[in-house]
Design a protein around this motif. Sequence first.
Motif, PDB file in Angstrom:
ATOM      1  N   HIS A   1      34.426  59.819  69.233  1.00  0.00           N
ATOM      2  CA  HIS A   1      33.119  59.935  69.891  1.00  0.00           C
ATOM      3  C   HIS A   1      32.005  60.231  68.913  1.00  0.00           C
ATOM      4  O   HIS A   1      31.183  61.116  69.128  1.00  0.00           O
ATOM      5  CB  HIS A   1      33.177  61.021  70.980  1.00  0.00           C
TER       6      HIS A   1
ATOM      7  N   VAL B   1      28.474  59.567  67.227  1.00  0.00           N
ATOM      8  CA  VAL B   1      27.199  58.977  67.653  1.00  0.00           C
ATOM      9  C   VAL B   1      26.291  58.850  66.439  1.00  0.00           C
ATOM     10  O   VAL B   1      26.098  59.815  65.701  1.00  0.00           O
ATOM     11  CB  VAL B   1      26.506  59.849  68.727  1.00  0.00           C
ATOM     12  N   ALA B   2      25.760  57.635  66.242  1.00  0.00           N
ATOM     13  CA  ALA B   2      24.804  57.408  65.157  1.00  0.00           C
ATOM     14  C   ALA B   2      23.501  56.897  65.755  1.00  0.00           C
ATOM     15  O   ALA B   2      23.418  55.753  66.198  1.00  0.00           O
ATOM     16  CB  ALA B   2      25.358  56.401  64.147  1.00  0.00           C
TER      17      ALA B   2
ATOM     18  N   THR C   1      29.261  55.150  68.732  1.00  0.00           N
ATOM     19  CA  THR C   1      28.108  54.622  69.468  1.00  0.00           C
ATOM     20  C   THR C   1      26.935  54.600  68.503  1.00  0.00           C
ATOM     21  O   THR C   1      26.545  55.639  67.974  1.00  0.00           O
ATOM     22  CB  THR C   1      27.780  55.512  70.681  1.00  0.00           C
TER      23      THR C   1
ATOM     24  N   THR D   1      20.371  59.979  62.336  1.00  0.00           N
ATOM     25  CA  THR D   1      20.681  61.295  62.904  1.00  0.00           C
ATOM     26  C   THR D   1      22.049  61.169  63.550  1.00  0.00           C
ATOM     27  O   THR D   1      22.211  60.469  64.554  1.00  0.00           O
ATOM     28  CB  THR D   1      19.612  61.688  63.937  1.00  0.00           C
TER      29      THR D   1
ATOM     30  N   TYR E   1      25.751  62.567  65.060  1.00  0.00           N
ATOM     31  CA  TYR E   1      26.326  63.646  65.872  1.00  0.00           C
ATOM     32  C   TYR E   1      27.854  63.517  65.869  1.00  0.00           C
ATOM     33  O   TYR E   1      28.382  62.423  66.121  1.00  0.00           O
ATOM     34  CB  TYR E   1      25.831  63.542  67.316  1.00  0.00           C
TER      35      TYR E   1
ATOM     36  N   ARG F   1      31.579  65.980  66.797  1.00  0.00           N
ATOM     37  CA  ARG F   1      32.192  67.250  67.188  1.00  0.00           C
ATOM     38  C   ARG F   1      33.128  67.704  66.087  1.00  0.00           C
ATOM     39  O   ARG F   1      34.039  66.970  65.684  1.00  0.00           O
ATOM     40  CB  ARG F   1      32.925  67.104  68.520  1.00  0.00           C
TER      41      ARG F   1
ATOM     42  N   HIS G   1      23.527  70.206  59.849  1.00  0.00           N
ATOM     43  CA  HIS G   1      23.151  71.291  60.755  1.00  0.00           C
ATOM     44  C   HIS G   1      24.267  71.498  61.775  1.00  0.00           C
ATOM     45  O   HIS G   1      24.977  70.553  62.122  1.00  0.00           O
ATOM     46  CB  HIS G   1      21.872  70.925  61.523  1.00  0.00           C
TER      47      HIS G   1
ATOM     48  N   PRO H   1      23.683  73.165  65.276  1.00  0.00           N
ATOM     49  CA  PRO H   1      22.755  73.882  66.157  1.00  0.00           C
ATOM     50  C   PRO H   1      23.469  74.925  66.995  1.00  0.00           C
ATOM     51  O   PRO H   1      24.532  74.658  67.577  1.00  0.00           O
ATOM     52  CB  PRO H   1      22.166  72.777  67.034  1.00  0.00           C
ATOM     53  N   GLN H   2      22.838  76.092  67.079  1.00  0.00           N
ATOM     54  CA  GLN H   2      23.382  77.204  67.885  1.00  0.00           C
ATOM     55  C   GLN H   2      24.843  77.515  67.550  1.00  0.00           C
ATOM     56  O   GLN H   2      25.554  78.081  68.378  1.00  0.00           O
ATOM     57  CB  GLN H   2      23.260  76.892  69.402  1.00  0.00           C
TER      58      GLN H   2
ATOM     59  N   ASP I   1      29.876  73.354  68.618  1.00  0.00           N
ATOM     60  CA  ASP I   1      30.914  72.471  68.069  1.00  0.00           C
ATOM     61  C   ASP I   1      30.378  71.077  67.767  1.00  0.00           C
ATOM     62  O   ASP I   1      31.134  70.164  67.478  1.00  0.00           O
ATOM     63  CB  ASP I   1      32.122  72.395  69.010  1.00  0.00           C
ATOM     64  N   THR I   2      29.060  70.922  67.852  1.00  0.00           N
ATOM     65  CA  THR I   2      28.465  69.639  67.483  1.00  0.00           C
ATOM     66  C   THR I   2      27.703  69.787  66.176  1.00  0.00           C
ATOM     67  O   THR I   2      26.848  70.665  66.044  1.00  0.00           O
ATOM     68  CB  THR I   2      27.507  69.143  68.584  1.00  0.00           C
TER      69      THR I   2
ATOM     70  N   VAL J   1      25.187  68.056  63.364  1.00  0.00           N
ATOM     71  CA  VAL J   1      24.145  67.037  63.221  1.00  0.00           C
ATOM     72  C   VAL J   1      23.940  66.770  61.741  1.00  0.00           C
ATOM     73  O   VAL J   1      23.703  67.702  60.966  1.00  0.00           O
ATOM     74  CB  VAL J   1      22.818  67.509  63.853  1.00  0.00           C
TER      75      VAL J   1
ATOM     76  N   LEU K   1      21.694  64.604  59.024  1.00  0.00           N
ATOM     77  CA  LEU K   1      20.472  63.817  58.834  1.00  0.00           C
ATOM     78  C   LEU K   1      20.543  63.092  57.494  1.00  0.00           C
ATOM     79  O   LEU K   1      20.843  63.725  56.472  1.00  0.00           O
ATOM     80  CB  LEU K   1      19.247  64.736  58.849  1.00  0.00           C
TER      81      LEU K   1
END
Lengths: 342, 342, 342, 342
Positions: free
Chosen positions: D171, D173-174, D229, D244, D246, D248, D294, D296-297, D300-301, D303, D305
Amino acid sequence: MIKVGIVGGTGYTGVELLRLLAQHPDVELTAITSRSEAGMPVADMFPSLRRRVNLVFQDPASAGLDQCDVVFFATPHGVAMAQSPQLLAAGTKVIDLAADFRLKSLDEFSKWYKIPHTAPDLLEEAVYGLPELNRKAIASARVIANPGCYATAVQLGFLPLVEAGVADLDHLVANAASGVSGAGRKAEVGSLFAEASDNFKAYGVAGHRHLPEICQGLEQAAGRKVGLTFVPHLLPQIRGILATLYARVSPDIDVQALYEKRFAGEPFVDVMPAGSTPDTRSVRASNMVRIAVHRPQGGDTVVVLVAEDNLVKGAAGQAVQNMNLMFGLEETAGLTHIPVLP
Amino acid sequence: MIKVGIVGGTGYTGVELLRLLAQHPDVELTAITSRSEAGMPVADMFPSLRRRVNLVFQDPASAGLDQCDVVFFATPHGVAMAQSPQLLAAGTKVIDLAADFRLKSLDEFSKWYKIPHTAPDLLEEAVYGLPELNRKAIASARVIANPGCYATAVQLGFLPLVEAGVADLDHLVANAASGVSGAGRKAEVGSLFAEASDNFKAYGVAGHRHLPEICQGLEQAAGRKVGLTFVPHLLPQIRGILATLYARVSPDIDVQALYEKRFAGEPFVDVMPAGSTPDTRSVRASNMVRIAVHRPQGGDTVVVLVAEDNLVKGAAGQAVQNMNLMFGLEETAGLTHIPVLP
Amino acid sequence: MIKVGIVGGTGYTGVELLRLLAQHPDVELTAITSRSEAGMPVADMFPSLRRRVNLVFQDPASAGLDQCDVVFFATPHGVAMAQSPQLLAAGTKVIDLAADFRLKSLDEFSKWYKIPHTAPDLLEEAVYGLPELNRKAIASARVIANPGCYATAVQLGFLPLVEAGVADLDHLVANAASGVSGAGRKAEVGSLFAEASDNFKAYGVAGHRHLPEICQGLEQAAGRKVGLTFVPHLLPQIRGILATLYARVSPDIDVQALYEKRFAGEPFVDVMPAGSTPDTRSVRASNMVRIAVHRPQGGDTVVVLVAEDNLVKGAAGQAVQNMNLMFGLEETAGLTHIPVLP
Amino acid sequence: MIKVGIVGGTGYTGVELLRLLAQHPDVELTAITSRSEAGMPVADMFPSLRRRVNLVFQDPASAGLDQCDVVFFATPHGVAMAQSPQLLAAGTKVIDLAADFRLKSLDEFSKWYKIPHTAPDLLEEAVYGLPELNRKAIASARVIANPGCYATAVQLGFLPLVEAGVADLDHLVANAASGVSGAGRKAEVGSLFAEASDNFKAYGVAGHRHLPEICQGLEQAAGRKVGLTFVPHLLPQIRGILATLYARVSPDIDVQALYEKRFAGEPFVDVMPAGSTPDTRSVRASNMVRIAVHRPQGGDTVVVLVAEDNLVKGAAGQAVQNMNLMFGLEETAGLTHIPVLP
């Protein structure tokens, strides 16, 4: 005619409110305030309004805002919550385009906005002004929290999936990009033409203020916690937000039908035909949002594209839409401008 | 309601006509033609018109244009002069946004446009559609030659000086710059984003087609030959023309007063206060022209600044203004949109 | 290796100096100062310089600028004239990219820059750093007044006509347009992306600070007073100046030949073939100036087009060119970058 | 000096190759071909190259390409596979900037590019020219498949996660966005300034040709299938790609350390400090890629760049980097230009 006042009309949200309200058939623009520019004709600051808006910026103290039927706050956060109680006491309704009434949790508010909330009662009373979600409550509200620009696009894009309970709500991804007008008319180096032009970047990856607002809305719709990764970006253009949303949805769900049904009859949400790719200019200077849904290669990841004008449906236009609902006007009154293309 | 047809609606002038006419209170859009796109819904080509324009591009042969009260030609030159005689015979008026009827001299026409003129009678009959110059004649015209974009700005800017006979008419200079939409929606390398963005250049220095048109207008106003150096430039922006005009005018002439008097009462010409510098965005997406006059260092050279939206007052808006005059409507009907800023 | 210091490296002129000097074969970047950013690595402010410039902004007091062979001032006016005497006393040469040493007349300086001049001796000694005009004097100078961006383009464009005495020197017109980087990296509303993008306007029509500088240079070349109308404009692009110059020149003068001869052998002035229209991107990020001359319709008005990168030949590049001359290096050293297109 | 030929130098990849190669210390530009422009000096088409590139476009038949040490194909797909066998037979190496040799599967090639492959042997022999993945193989290759612009950014961004096996590979994501120059110098309506400026949109959501190329690379690194994706977008700017990404990744993985280690010593991959947001202008006109990671928070994802200049590291620069490796030159030769900012 509805008597309208604007607090803080020197920014982009303010001038867009002026553009829309000055052309609104049921509105009488009564007062606009700016402490720093008191005495200056509005059209001297914004020549686009010459011959059309004859107001002069007034000092808030003497502007007679409490004589208005409704006052829009196009101010930094903190102003609306300070001035609203007095206006409401005088029977004047309030639409805040900033964040003072968006987050229902006092803790979340002070965590993200770094100031304590001074009107907790109003926070409870205020209605989140996303008509596609709260139309009925808006109609009877005294205080409206007008949604953030990204928050509008992302919530509208995810709502059908979330309400239907068909997506993996723990791993939503919202990749969004906004024109520079979203940063406001503040003199900051990062918003200079020579910085922002011919350039693209992400920002606020660690946490943007619209994140809790989006989650609050989606969680209300879902009835449970959602996990969202939200990455905003800065586009080298003036207006426009495009949100590109990713969610895992079982391949047997007909997402196109789901979206068409959810937004059927909505005056400002255009679900485009399958395969469409809405561009931001197709909504430029209009209150319309255009949405398209895709399922690349027929897999289990759905891509939702949402195009919005951040200053209209993302700010001033949605505020006028809320006003229309609050005063029993036609919901589309003053908001029928066709997008400007090219 | 006036029944309106459009020939050739796939370009920027066409889509701008559609935007304006679809919002015009006295107009019924009846037909739009495109040989190449016959059968395609207009809103498929221009999604900004979704939900607002339900027309389908039709083949000219079967579109029933001769049932319209007026037909706009948003076509390359040569089309209007071929099709107008038949329409006029059926009682349909014609407004040509191209150049077929602009130049009164057959020789000049064929010199600049490289084709012979096939309707010399209509050329004689046609009225040059600059309302600020020919308002009365327009009202009774059957055929309107809608002025060129540069030609509108430059003529309006020079007219007061030329009519008053106070400038050195042998050495006028018109430095003008236009957004790329002026080049039309044609697939040409020079108009590509990667060519025109972040770039500025002059073009057509040896002779641009608007030069004879401008001279014809100024000479009519002056009653003598004028000498004009006209240098157009290509701006890295979508819409907007700024003409910066230079003329030698005796220092004792009060040019500010001259301009204010000349354009007093004009609904679409805004003479700004002395010292102003109109920017193109102050008229973006509107039919207004803003003009400011300067006399740097009090010398004998006057500088006139003229800001115009090339697609509105420079094309589609002025065409609608002409239609309003021809049909006895309010001159400003459908043209009251406030400029979009930012 | 020449030891180089930079005072005030946080603006666009500063970062462009850094780009050029860090790639210069004969230069050792020794110190860069910024009172406000002392302690910050330069590459933290300008990530484009990561891995290439390891300097840290230093407080001017402790930067050891007087150990440098030459110091560039990329500061607001007023700084260089305050700090130069001390540097010169230590044997360090000075190149000022601001205006402190540009105007020879103390009265003109204080009239246009609103402060008194504190180093009149240096004003007299300073050499105006336009190599195409003062190459020999530059080579032996201790203090260079690096020309303004507009001033470079306009002077180079008019020089051949003025020196040859073939133009009407009482009625020169310079219509010029600059990218927004010319306004510097200052947080000002007028330079915001949402203000300057998709927009074009004139400014400073009543009098721009480069006007007296241009006139001083042209008058030196002409040996008499000149009358110049100079109207600068703001372009929606980052870099680039295009000057469009108008002069009356007797039709029997071969201006193409005049320009080719005047600039023969100049390493950074490219006189293009007759009929050319130089665009600003053809010199983007390079020290080259491209010039084309036109005589529309064979009349008595000549049009000269001058394209320049305002940050290179209009600022940092010309400063490096001056340094090369002052230190006996190849004039083109470090300045041979091919323009970036597209 | 290496003798270099270019086939098809009239596009943006071609002119960028010319800019880089004309400044390369070890290269002699020998021939450039264009069937349509044969006989025209290159600098007439691209004035930025005046005085620096004296080549004339030649007909391929007579250009003597087989006398070169290496030939770059900056052509549409299909050309390189037709002409390469002959060049290789003559001992000339080939670097194809199009897609002819990128996909190892003949079926995938004909599925995505709609033509049969005419040189399957070369397809097998060709080395995918991503130095950070295949440096050793490139050094001994005769035929290089230069990666696609998006494919370079997305692969570099995902490689550390994929190689380490720490991400959910089903899964990925680009979300990627490119400047308009990526669409080439073709006259197409969609790439016009008035279409692409002040606008943002996704495209190719159903399937972009770089998708199979990216998957092939990631699958090679992973040793298994990956689910990706990939949604490309069109930015209103000339150059630059920002991807950007994404994925997991278990919260206990130190992704910053992973990336720093993976790219340690890479001359053209800059892993920025934690919290950075690389902007495209920080690599403008340079071969550098900047990456920031990164979480975030703390979820488990992850990011990632990735900023790249699509014409340099995404095309011409990477091609030159491959040439350097193939001929045993310093890998950075001719590629040390500092990015142009602003």
